[in-house]
Design an enzyme around this catalytic site. Sequence first.
Site, short mmCIF file in Angstrom:
data_model
loop_
_atom_site.label_atom_id
_atom_site.label_comp_id
_atom_site.label_asym_id
_atom_site.label_seq_id
_atom_site.Cartn_x
_atom_site.Cartn_y
_atom_site.Cartn_z
N THR A 102 0.86 -1.19 0.00
CA THR A 102 0.00 0.00 0.00
C THR A 102 0.89 1.24 0.00
OG1 THR A 102 -1.96 1.02 1.01
CG2 THR A 102 -0.30 0.18 2.54
N ASN A 103 0.34 2.40 0.28
CA ASN A 103 1.14 3.62 0.39
C ASN A 103 0.51 4.52 1.45
OD1 ASN A 103 -0.84 5.51 -0.93
ND2 ASN A 103 -0.55 4.04 -2.59
#
Length: 209
Positions: free
Chosen positions: A22-23
């Site tokens: 993810t980020n």
Amino acid sequence: MYKILITSGPTREYLDPVRFLTNGSSGQMGAALAYSAIEFGCEVTVVTGPVKISYPKQAQVIKVETTQQMLDACLKQFPLCDCVIGAAAPCDYKPVRYSSSKLSKTGKTLKMEFLPTPDILASLGAIKTPDQTIIGFALETDNGLAHAQEKLRRKNCDLICLNAPSAINSQENSITLISESGVVAQLSGSKKDLATKIIRYALELEKNI
Ligand code: C5P
């Protein structure tokens, strides 16, 4: 009523049932855009990845996890909307193989292959009608203007909001608004103030203001 679709937050790409890529996208820009669009009297649909932030209660909120799920939801909603604003930070890659059981620790190097995920705005750009507006974001570290204009053309956007990595997880931001003909405006301030200005541009493009 002018209908705006907003993508917001990060997406997740699972390696196994408990681990994912993810980020750090917080969804703040997407939420600020949703609140501003409601204040302008628009009908708002938000397609959001997992975030802690809350969206306006007047908005229709569709929760997704993966980039493919975000794309599927947007493909359903976009034909019903006048405008899409891509404020999400979808994962650009996903593991080639998903392990349905938890990957165990071996103590050895773990090699993994990744496949590109679909580009949501480019997919919407490909089906956009002349009456619809697409506004994207571009977060760039080098050659921002050239990269943003390349994205604008490739994704068939009407406007790109160029910003820097300092935008991530911050309440403030500086944005260069870029159209096919070049720089339209230089905006800075709180994400809420910027959101109001971006929605105003979206409505002006449609001559709804
Ligand atoms: O990641 P990139 O710099 O290409 O993002 C530019 C724009 O494209 C952003 O508005 C982002 O929300 C959108 N995007 C997308 N689907 C992706 C990657 C980016 O809609 N898979």
